[in-house]
Design a protein around this motif. Structure first.
Motif, PDB file in Angstrom:
ATOM      1  N   ILE A 615      34.678  48.304  36.568  1.00  0.00           N
ATOM      2  CA  ILE A 615      34.592  46.843  36.677  1.00  0.00           C
ATOM      3  C   ILE A 615      35.219  46.181  35.446  1.00  0.00           C
ATOM      4  CG2 ILE A 615      32.977  44.904  36.707  1.00  0.00           C
ATOM      5  CD1 ILE A 615      31.154  46.547  38.489  1.00  0.00           C
ATOM      6  N   ALA A 616      34.953  46.759  34.261  1.00  0.00           N
ATOM      7  CA  ALA A 616      35.547  46.213  33.032  1.00  0.00           C
ATOM      8  C   ALA A 616      37.068  46.351  33.049  1.00  0.00           C
ATOM      9  CB  ALA A 616      34.957  46.917  31.816  1.00  0.00           C
ATOM     10  N   LEU A 617      37.571  47.448  33.605  1.00  0.00           N
ATOM     11  CA  LEU A 617      39.025  47.640  33.703  1.00  0.00           C
ATOM     12  C   LEU A 617      39.655  46.634  34.670  1.00  0.00           C
ATOM     13  CD1 LEU A 617      39.287  51.543  33.686  1.00  0.00           C
ATOM     14  CD2 LEU A 617      40.118  49.984  31.914  1.00  0.00           C
ATOM     15  N   GLU A 618      38.937  46.298  35.728  1.00  0.00           N
ATOM     16  CA  GLU A 618      39.418  45.268  36.669  1.00  0.00           C
ATOM     17  C   GLU A 618      39.641  43.952  35.915  1.00  0.00           C
ATOM     18  OE1 GLU A 618      40.040  45.073  39.981  1.00  0.00           O
ATOM     19  OE2 GLU A 618      39.400  47.029  40.712  1.00  0.00           O
ATOM     20  N   THR A 619      38.665  43.570  35.119  1.00  0.00           N
ATOM     21  CA  THR A 619      38.768  42.318  34.362  1.00  0.00           C
ATOM     22  C   THR A 619      39.878  42.400  33.321  1.00  0.00           C
ATOM     23  OG1 THR A 619      36.426  41.846  34.724  1.00  0.00           O
ATOM     24  CG2 THR A 619      37.489  40.726  32.879  1.00  0.00           C
ATOM     25  N   THR A 620      40.007  43.554  32.672  1.00  0.00           N
ATOM     26  CA  THR A 620      41.064  43.725  31.665  1.00  0.00           C
ATOM     27  C   THR A 620      42.441  43.578  32.301  1.00  0.00           C
ATOM     28  OG1 THR A 620      39.580  45.288  30.554  1.00  0.00           O
ATOM     29  CG2 THR A 620      41.850  45.198  29.771  1.00  0.00           C
ATOM     30  N   ALA A 621      42.592  44.102  33.515  1.00  0.00           N
ATOM     31  CA  ALA A 621      43.872  43.961  34.227  1.00  0.00           C
ATOM     32  C   ALA A 621      44.174  42.481  34.479  1.00  0.00           C
ATOM     33  CB  ALA A 621      43.829  44.735  35.541  1.00  0.00           C
ATOM     34  N   ARG A 622      43.156  41.695  34.827  1.00  0.00           N
ATOM     35  CA  ARG A 622      43.342  40.245  35.036  1.00  0.00           C
ATOM     36  C   ARG A 622      43.766  39.561  33.747  1.00  0.00           C
ATOM     37  NH1 ARG A 622      38.098  37.642  37.073  1.00  0.00           N
ATOM     38  NH2 ARG A 622      39.349  35.768  36.775  1.00  0.00           N
ATOM     39  N   ILE A 623      43.150  39.989  32.641  1.00  0.00           N
ATOM     40  CA  ILE A 623      43.457  39.362  31.345  1.00  0.00           C
ATOM     41  C   ILE A 623      44.903  39.645  30.945  1.00  0.00           C
ATOM     42  CG2 ILE A 623      42.889  39.364  28.883  1.00  0.00           C
ATOM     43  CD1 ILE A 623      39.976  40.077  29.747  1.00  0.00           C
ATOM     44  N   LEU A 664      44.868  39.300  42.237  1.00  0.00           N
ATOM     45  CA  LEU A 664      45.579  39.911  41.112  1.00  0.00           C
ATOM     46  C   LEU A 664      46.712  40.818  41.600  1.00  0.00           C
ATOM     47  CD1 LEU A 664      45.850  40.424  38.086  1.00  0.00           C
ATOM     48  CD2 LEU A 664      44.080  42.188  38.280  1.00  0.00           C
ATOM     49  N   VAL A 665      46.438  41.612  42.630  1.00  0.00           N
ATOM     50  CA  VAL A 665      47.476  42.499  43.182  1.00  0.00           C
ATOM     51  C   VAL A 665      48.679  41.673  43.636  1.00  0.00           C
ATOM     52  CG1 VAL A 665      48.044  44.067  45.082  1.00  0.00           C
ATOM     53  CG2 VAL A 665      45.888  44.347  43.847  1.00  0.00           C
ATOM     54  N   LYS A 666      48.422  40.593  44.371  1.00  0.00           N
ATOM     55  CA  LYS A 666      49.519  39.746  44.875  1.00  0.00           C
ATOM     56  C   LYS A 666      50.294  39.104  43.725  1.00  0.00           C
ATOM     57  CE  LYS A 666      47.246  38.732  49.281  1.00  0.00           C
ATOM     58  NZ  LYS A 666      46.498  37.727  50.061  1.00  0.00           N
ATOM     59  N   GLU A 667      49.560  38.690  42.691  1.00  0.00           N
ATOM     60  CA  GLU A 667      50.198  38.051  41.539  1.00  0.00           C
ATOM     61  C   GLU A 667      51.116  39.034  40.805  1.00  0.00           C
ATOM     62  OE1 GLU A 667      48.775  35.368  37.690  1.00  0.00           O
ATOM     63  OE2 GLU A 667      47.350  35.818  39.302  1.00  0.00           O
ATOM     64  N   CYS A 668      50.650  40.268  40.644  1.00  0.00           N
ATOM     65  CA  CYS A 668      51.466  41.295  39.969  1.00  0.00           C
ATOM     66  C   CYS A 668      52.696  41.656  40.791  1.00  0.00           C
ATOM     67  CB  CYS A 668      50.635  42.549  39.713  1.00  0.00           C
ATOM     68  SG  CYS A 668      49.477  42.392  38.354  1.00  0.00           S
ATOM     69  N   GLN A 669      52.510  41.772  42.091  1.00  0.00           N
ATOM     70  CA  GLN A 669      53.643  42.091  42.969  1.00  0.00           C
ATOM     71  C   GLN A 669      54.709  40.993  42.900  1.00  0.00           C
ATOM     72  OE1 GLN A 669      51.458  42.591  46.642  1.00  0.00           O
ATOM     73  NE2 GLN A 669      51.488  44.836  46.487  1.00  0.00           N
ATOM     74  N   LYS A 670      54.242  39.746  42.836  1.00  0.00           N
ATOM     75  CA  LYS A 670      55.172  38.619  42.761  1.00  0.00           C
ATOM     76  C   LYS A 670      55.921  38.609  41.421  1.00  0.00           C
ATOM     77  CE  LYS A 670      55.317  33.568  43.222  1.00  0.00           C
ATOM     78  NZ  LYS A 670      54.507  32.341  43.400  1.00  0.00           N
ATOM     79  N   SER A 671      55.191  38.915  40.321  1.00  0.00           N
ATOM     80  CA  SER A 671      55.812  38.893  38.989  1.00  0.00           C
ATOM     81  C   SER A 671      56.814  40.024  38.802  1.00  0.00           C
ATOM     82  CB  SER A 671      54.743  39.002  37.902  1.00  0.00           C
ATOM     83  OG  SER A 671      53.889  37.895  37.937  1.00  0.00           O
ATOM     84  N   LEU A 672      56.464  41.216  39.298  1.00  0.00           N
ATOM     85  CA  LEU A 672      57.282  42.402  39.034  1.00  0.00           C
ATOM     86  C   LEU A 672      58.286  42.716  40.127  1.00  0.00           C
ATOM     87  CD1 LEU A 672      54.466  44.801  37.717  1.00  0.00           C
ATOM     88  CD2 LEU A 672      56.249  43.732  36.343  1.00  0.00           C
ATOM     89  N   GLY A 673      57.967  42.260  41.351  1.00  0.00           N
ATOM     90  CA  GLY A 673      58.749  42.699  42.507  1.00  0.00           C
ATOM     91  C   GLY A 673      58.094  43.942  43.093  1.00  0.00           C
TER      92      GLY A 673
END
Length: 704
Positions: A615-623, A664-673
């Motif tokens: 759970i902490a890693l999930e939040t860290t990924a968002r940060i 978060l997954v969608k946001e990362c996919q959009k940023s990176l391709g």
């Protein structure tokens, strides 16, 4: 506050092979044969009588081949396990799997091994053959890269099994061309004799007697090692003469037992007779322990008017010197262990003495007392000590629970033991096991009582940790009803807290806020911080953050962390840091949020808190995404997707966590391709939980 890393959070890639405590002698041909069979067959079962060296040989082989398995060599010991239904859980626990879900144990175990290139050693299967065979079949079907080495006094009776018997060591005279000095039985005796008496030298004066001694002992390693111990008081010739007398007494004693079984029993019985009467009695009484134990446990369980507590230390030392007890020293202290074959012999004597029930009851009382002491101290400065200690006592806790559940009139003690150890089930990686035992104990104690009320709120807590919010709510409501009936006001308050936790998991924030608020209000003047007050504060702060009341949430958490610091409480503080990261991220302070999330992860490295780490890693990924580092976020998301598979229900099924994850997954996919995101996630999927934590903490070098 930064802390040095102590116990790892979960799985370790290199495996969990125990160290070899003594030098390994002989068996060159057998080891080569085993290595060949292991290369050709996915299941090799090593068979032989007790004391012949099955476990020792397999351990030596494992150390030789460990570099061939990129996902490690893993060792699971079933020697003292009594309940066949716990085989899968015991092996999962040995692998470091902390699946906190309510699904079947075999399902998470199968999913965990799937795709890994690893060797699994299952030691001592003979008393649980059916359960072991079923599990082995299941695991091998799930993973073509898995190899299994089993030790047993009989085969698993599986069609693709390669059975390799371990014979006794070659004795002098079997190979006429062999020198007596190079014979492996003689070499083993010489090696162990040198450990006992450093001045011992094998020479032309004693070689004949040593060779004859090894012949009489049939080359059985345990028998030879027990004989070597006698050199402290006797010459080789005296040992040989005494052993000859012992065997003559046993002649014809058992026509059904195999000669080598008779030899081993003779050697053990001979060692038994050479012990002082008090040492023999202690040997029998120590057989009630499972795994290893501390000296204070031996003093409590084994002492009475026949064995004074103050004499136990010297008697234990005597048994160590006679190689009856193994001694294990590490950073946590000194512990002792009866070799399994010697423990069986001790159990037989305990039965003959008529003391089995009495000793098992004292064993249960000791671990109940230890559990209550650990519960009282859990929220204080020695929290890590109690985490390590109770994980070490895991096997003995199991044996105590089984005795309580199977003995008339003692089932209520199982409730007391289980509920006192709520932190062990939640914080030490044994959530599934805690649930199984709690449900059994509640079924065995159907009448409402204060003991039953406590077990019900603990069960609710455990089910919440598995993501089973409806089951958690049911147990908490039942606790509340029964607590009112028996007049247990403390249980009513804790039931409210657990209902609030379940409501939070279900996304009912209004209900969660009301129930957690009640729990905090009634717990404020309570000296007990856990599991009522501090967790309720953290959970209420999450509700407030979700409702946009960020100042109130942050204020609560800062106060909570101050209390944790004053008391030395670490486990809840790791969650408070994580929750504070959520609040600070919501107010646009991503840098501060990262510091809090990382501090929470550092603290979690002291515990076996797989769920909290994920759970902490999930939040860290968002940060990291908020800090415009989407590549690092994507790698963490890949690691999370893989590691959640073995931990249970992703994000515990809580809507306020799953919604954030999907965004978060969608946001990362959009940023990176799509392509770059996929590559980053694939990199992350190769990381175990400790490696993912290191990546999030900036302690791991990753390719650009």
């Amino acid at each position: 506050m930064r802390l040095p890393m102590a116990t790892p959070t979960g799985w370790r890639r290199e495996g969990n092979l125990p160290a070899e405590l003594t030098s390994f002698v002989g068996r060159t041909r057998l080891l080569a044969n085993l290595k060949r069979h292991l290369g050709e067959s996915r299941l090799v079962t090593v068979t032989g009588i007790g004391g012949v060296g099955k476990s020792r040989t397999v351990l030596r082989l494992a150390h030789q081949v460990r570099s061939q398995y990129e996902d490690g060599v893993w060792f699971a010991d079933l020697a003292r396990l009594q309940d066949a239904g716990m085989v899968k859980h015991t092996i999962a626990s040995a692998l470091g799997i902390a699946d906190q879900s309510s699904r079947a144990a075999s399902e998470s175990l199968t999913e965990w091994v799937e795709g890994r290139h690893m060797l699994l050693i299952i030691d001592t299967c003979e008393h649980l053959i059916q359960g072991c065979a079923e599990l082995v079949e299941e695991l091998l079907e799930a993973n073509p890269n898995l190899r299994i080495l089993a030790t047993s006094r009989q085969s698993l009776h599986l069609p693709y099994e390669r059975v390799v018997p371990v014979p006794p060591l070659q004795v002098p005279g079997e190979d006429l061309a062999e020198s007596l000095f190079t014979n492996e039985s003689v070499q083993l005796f010489a090696a162990r004799a040198g450990s006992v008496m450093p001045e011992f030298v094998l020479d032309e004066h004693n070689i004949g007697s040593v060779a004859e001694l090894c012949r009489r002992l049939d080359g059985i390693p345990l028998a030879i090692e027990l004989a070597a111990v006698r050199l402290r008081a006797l010459s080789v010739d005296q040992i040989l003469a005494l052993l000859a007398d012992r065997f003559s007494l046993l002649a014809g004693a058992s026509r059904t037992a195999l000669p080598r079984h008779q030899t081993l029993r003779a050697a053990i019985g001979w060692s038994h007779e050479l012990c002082e009467p008090a040492e023999r009695l202690l040997w029998a009484r120590l057989s009630v322990f499972a795994g290893d134990f501390e000296l204070d446990a031996a003093r409590f369980v084994c002492s009475d008017d026949r064995l004074r507590s103050e004499d136990i230390t010297d008697l234990v030392t005597g048994l160590v010197e006679k190689s009856i007890l193994l001694i294990r020293s590490n950073h946590a202290g000194v512990r002792y262990k009866l070799i399994d074959t010697l423990a069986e012999y001790g159990e037989e004597w305990l039965d003959k003495l008529g003391e089995s029930q009495q000793m098992r009851h004292r064993h249960l009382n000791y671990y109940l007392s230890l559990a209550q002491r650990s519960e009282d101290a859990w929220s204080g400065p020695r929290q890590i000590y109690w985490f390590v200690r109770m994980r070490q006592e895991h096997d003995n806790v199991r044996v105590a629970l089984e005795h309580a559940l199977q003995t008339a009139g003692e089932a209520v003690l199982a409730l007391k033991l289980l509920s006192s150890l709520w932190f062990m089930w939640i914080c030490c990686g044994f959530t599934r096991e805690g649930r199984l035992y709690l449900e059994r104990a509640l079924q065995a104690n159907p009448s409402p009582s204060k003991e039953r009320c406590k077990a019900l709120w603990v069960l609710s807590y455990v089910r919440s940790a598995q993501g089973d919010s409806s089951g958690a709510l049911q147990a908490a409501e039942q606790c509340s009803t029964e607590a009112v009936r028996v007049g247990d006001s403390k249980a009513v308050i804790l039931a409210s807290k657990m209902q609030g936790t379940a409501a939070l998991l279900q996304g009912d924030l209004q209900k969660a806020s009301a129930l957690l608020g009640v729990a905090i209000e009634f717990n404020t003047d309570n000296k007990e911080l856990n599991p009522g007050l501090l967790p309720a504060i953290v959970e209420l702060s999450i509700v407030l953050t979700s409702q946009g009341e960020l100042y109130e949430a942050e204020s609560l958490l800062v106060d909570c962390l101050q209390v944790c610091k004053e008391r030395g409480e670490l486990f809840v503080s790791s969650y408070a840091h994580w929750a504070l990261a959520l609040t600070r991220l919501a107010t646009g302070r991503a840098d501060e949020a990262l510091q809090d999330a990382q501090e929470g992860l550092r603290i979690k490295r002291h515990f076996h808190d797989t769920l909290g780490t994920l759970i902490a890693l999930e939040t860290t990924a968002r940060i990291y995404t908020a800090l415009e580092q989407p590549l690092l976020s994507a790698r963490l998301l890949g690691a999370l997707q893989q590691n959640w598979k073995t931990a249970g229900l992703p994000m515990l099924g809580a809507p306020w966590l799953t919604d954030d994850h999907d965004k978060l997954v969608k946001e990362c996919q959009k940023s990176l391709g799509e392509v770059a995101y996929k590559q980053a996630a694939e990199f992350g999927a190769k990381l175990d939980l400790d490696e993912a934590s290191a990546l999030a903490l900036g302690d791991m070098d990753a390719p650009s």
